[in-house]
Design an enzyme around this catalytic site. Structure first.
Site: not given
Ligand code: IMP
Length: 221
Positions: A72, A177
């Site tokens: 996460d 992202g």
């Molecule tokens: P999760 O899938 O709920 O962990 O959400 C992760 C979100 O955080 C992604 O959709 C991005 O918006 C942001 N994020 C996490 N890591 C990165 C990265 O390495 N680069 C850019 N955005 C990131």
């Protein structure tokens, strides 16, 4: 190759996991391959990256009966009270009350919606709008990983972070992202201008996965 089940369907995140773990002889197998019917829904009800990583890892390990890896991650912006944080993936769609529920210092601002515009782009538009005119642009990415057994034993929970700041406009077309806006400490380039290996060498994900790899090599050679 040693396979590791990964509780994610995010193709961008999976590409990075494959780059980093694949180079060390591990093969991440994701829900995109394991759960073709898309029936495993994991509620991300944790209030921290680590809690959510454990929830994800436990769900996949219990469902498929093998060690599970949960990841996460997100972006925490100081001027926004630490938001979007655990809400990074769907920041564009959240109202200020929801954001303040976890980040009491969140200043305000409205959700954004537009048909056919990817969530990542809307997230970046909102982030720039909310920071407009603010001089404090400091931020950090955090990545929590958890390795959990099918009996819900947490073998490892590790966190990686990278400090940086939010640029004035999106630059670069690599990464994903918030990368076109995130300038890591010690660099003038956004993560979207970094080659993948250069990003992984210093990124939150690279650092968290380094701890995972150290653990796997020592404890499960
Ligand atoms: P999760 O899938 O709920 O962990 O959400 C992760 C979100 O955080 C992604 O959709 C991005 O918006 C942001 N994020 C996490 N890591 C990165 C990265 O390495 N680069 C850019 N955005 C990131």
């Amino acid at each position: 190759m040693n396979r590791i089940l990964v509780a994610s369907r995010n193709p961008d995140k999976l590409r990075e996991l494959r780059d980093i773990l694949g180079a060390e002889g591990y093969e991440p197998v994701s829900l995109l391959e394991l759960d073709l019917a898309g029936t495993l829904e994991i509620a991300e009800t944790g209030l921290s990256f680590s809690e959510n990583a454990v929830l994800k890892a436990t769900a996949i390990a219990q469902k498929f009966g093998e060690l599970g890896l949960g990841e996460d991650s997100g972006l925490s912006v100081d001027a926004l009270g630490g938001a979007p944080g655990i809400f990074s993936a769907r920041y564009h769609a959240l109202d200020a009350v929801t954001l303040r529920g976890v980040y009491p210092g969140y200043p305000g601002g409205r959700p954004l919606a537009a048909a056919d515009v990817p969530a990542d782009s809307l997230n970046n538009v909102r982030l720039l709008a909310e920071l407009e005119g603010l001089s404090d642009r400091t931020a950090r990415y955090t990545c929590a990983v958890a390795l959990v057994t099918p009996t819900a034993e947490v073998l490892l929970a590790a966190v990686g972070k990278i400090e940086g700041r939010i640029g004035d406009r999106p630059v670069g077309d690599g990464g994903f992202g918030y990368d076109p806006l995130f300038i890591p400490e010690g660099s003038e380039l956004t993560f979207a201008q970094h080659a993948p290996e250069a990003k992984h060498a210093v990124s939150h994900r690279g650092r968290a996965l380094k701890r995972l790899l150290d653990f796997l090599k020592e404890e499960r050679p």
